[in-house]
Write a protein that holds these residues in place. Structure first.
Motif, mmCIF file in Angstrom:
data_model
loop_
_atom_site.group_PDB
_atom_site.id
_atom_site.type_symbol
_atom_site.label_atom_id
_atom_site.label_comp_id
_atom_site.label_asym_id
_atom_site.label_seq_id
_atom_site.Cartn_x
_atom_site.Cartn_y
_atom_site.Cartn_z
ATOM 1 N N UNK A 160 -34.008 -31.381 -28.899
ATOM 2 C CA UNK A 160 -35.285 -30.828 -28.283
ATOM 3 C C UNK A 160 -35.408 -29.300 -27.752
ATOM 4 N N UNK A 161 -34.264 -28.404 -28.406
ATOM 5 C CA UNK A 161 -34.402 -27.143 -27.819
ATOM 6 C C UNK A 161 -35.328 -26.282 -28.426
ATOM 7 N N UNK A 162 -35.900 -26.862 -29.637
ATOM 8 C CA UNK A 162 -36.709 -25.695 -30.457
ATOM 9 C C UNK A 162 -38.440 -26.266 -30.739
ATOM 10 N N UNK A 163 -39.026 -25.328 -31.210
ATOM 11 C CA UNK A 163 -40.342 -25.907 -31.503
ATOM 12 C C UNK A 163 -40.255 -26.650 -32.956
ATOM 13 N N UNK A 164 -41.035 -27.719 -33.017
ATOM 14 C CA UNK A 164 -40.989 -28.518 -34.033
ATOM 15 C C UNK A 164 -41.741 -28.749 -34.980
ATOM 16 N N UNK A 165 -41.812 -28.732 -36.384
ATOM 17 C CA UNK A 165 -42.817 -29.089 -37.155
ATOM 18 C C UNK A 165 -42.167 -30.285 -38.163
ATOM 19 N N UNK A 166 -43.135 -31.198 -38.371
ATOM 20 C CA UNK A 166 -42.649 -32.597 -39.001
ATOM 21 C C UNK A 166 -43.191 -32.547 -40.358
ATOM 22 N N UNK A 167 -43.873 -31.596 -41.051
ATOM 23 C CA UNK A 167 -44.220 -31.489 -42.268
ATOM 24 C C UNK A 167 -44.924 -30.160 -42.751
ATOM 25 N N UNK A 168 -45.226 -29.891 -43.848
ATOM 26 C CA UNK A 168 -45.826 -28.541 -44.255
ATOM 27 C C UNK A 168 -47.053 -28.301 -43.801
ATOM 28 N N UNK A 169 -47.995 -29.315 -43.207
ATOM 29 C CA UNK A 169 -49.273 -29.122 -42.875
ATOM 30 C C UNK A 169 -49.065 -28.558 -41.248
ATOM 31 N N UNK A 170 -48.210 -29.191 -40.726
ATOM 32 C CA UNK A 170 -47.918 -28.680 -39.287
ATOM 33 C C UNK A 170 -47.506 -27.212 -39.348
ATOM 34 N N UNK A 171 -46.805 -26.809 -40.527
ATOM 35 C CA UNK A 171 -46.415 -25.359 -40.511
ATOM 36 C C UNK A 171 -47.561 -24.532 -40.828
ATOM 37 N N UNK A 172 -48.300 -24.888 -41.411
ATOM 38 C CA UNK A 172 -49.840 -24.175 -41.840
ATOM 39 C C UNK A 172 -50.603 -23.978 -40.564
ATOM 40 N N UNK A 173 -50.602 -25.338 -39.828
ATOM 41 C CA UNK A 173 -51.187 -25.348 -38.475
ATOM 42 C C UNK A 173 -50.688 -24.092 -37.817
ATOM 43 N N UNK A 174 -49.262 -23.975 -37.506
ATOM 44 C CA UNK A 174 -48.598 -23.154 -36.591
ATOM 45 C C UNK A 174 -48.946 -21.649 -36.931
ATOM 46 N N UNK A 175 -48.900 -21.499 -38.030
ATOM 47 C CA UNK A 175 -49.009 -20.111 -38.796
ATOM 48 C C UNK A 175 -50.216 -19.455 -39.433
ATOM 49 N N UNK A 176 -50.976 -20.416 -39.693
ATOM 50 C CA UNK A 176 -52.246 -19.894 -40.357
ATOM 51 C C UNK A 176 -53.451 -20.086 -39.668
ATOM 52 N N UNK A 177 -53.271 -20.585 -38.467
ATOM 53 C CA UNK A 177 -54.771 -20.821 -37.636
ATOM 54 C C UNK A 177 -54.954 -19.506 -37.039
#
Lengths: 177, 177
Positions: A160-177
């Protein structure tokens, strides 16, 4: 330009490549078992396999990693990230020296848009100079100088210590929005 | 402890390993030439070799790097440095993917006190998170976040932008006094 863009380092196994999927396939075949991802919630394969730690023997085969499946959307999202960030691939390949060539060839086949200059085979990822590290191993974040982003894998669901992404769509959401 | 010690990253070819010595040996044998280190002052071998850039073909042999000589005092000084600094080996191995295994085995043979976790095969060394980088290629220092220390090689004698060491005794002088 390279100096001003933020840098993202990305792990290979379990983040870009479906290493566990192939492990399960080989294990089930060789031990007549029927384990699935669901059996591994919060655990590593060696904790539930009939053969225990011996499952890691598959890594001894230099070709084991050569034909791994690419995890869904990783190619498309990484290519998009490359437009806005400087992308490095950082694999803890030193754990399995026999795998260097297979890992390199796999990257060249599936991620040919990543230049060789931006591929890193290392062990302790605190040596990586990047702003973000996307990895399924939380221990790699402890001395990492940037922000660790935990990519969900069976073995890290309790972390639980770090921000989490469950898949690559969530990576896109985090870095490309 | 690892967190407080300063970190030194060290290049392999021409810094720990006598790559040029072996190149000269092979080249002179195959082209009936008698080039020595002295002929290479300020130049690269490919600029004076009868065969030009073709000399780099020796790197295509996966075993070429396996039996390089260890440069004088490097083993002793690196072992001593390890007492006071966190040492990483950082080799631009991605330029010659065929060499991964030979490089790794060479390190294990001659520098067995360096743990695998502290070996890095990379391309662009700006990805290295260290306080110092000892390297014979000045271009690697341009985006490096720490202090570059230029290890003298024939091809870099004209370079004046960085602190220079001519041998491992001088490295000891710089870091262990």
């Amino acid at each position: 330009m390279g100096e001003t863009r933020k840098r993202i380092a990305i792990d290979m196994d379990e983040v870009m490549a479906d290493t566990l999927g192939k492990m399960l396939e080989c294990y089930n075949r060789d031990y007549s078992d029927t384990l699935t991802i669901e059996h591994l919630h919060g655990k590593k394969l060696r904790h539930v396999a009939k053969c225990g730690g011996e499952v890691s023997k598959y890594f001894d085969d230099p070709l084991f990693l050569r034909d791994l499946k690419v995890l869904p959307d990783s190619r498309e999202v990484i290519r998009e990230l490359q437009g806005r960030y400087e992308i490095f691939i950082a694999s803890a390949a030193m754990e399995v020296p026999a795998s260097f060539a297979a890992k390199y060839e796999w990257l060249k086949e599936h991620f040919d848009f990543i230049p060789s200059t931006h591929i890193v085979f290392c062990g302790d990822k605190s040596i990586i100079n990047a702003d973000y590290l996307i990895d399924d191993h939380a221990y790699q974040f402890e001395r990492f100088r940037g922000q660790g982003i935990l990519y969900t894998a069976c073995h890290n669901v309790e972390e639980t210590r770090y921000p989490r992404v469950n898949n690559w769509r969530e990576v896109a959401e985090m870095f490309l929005k």
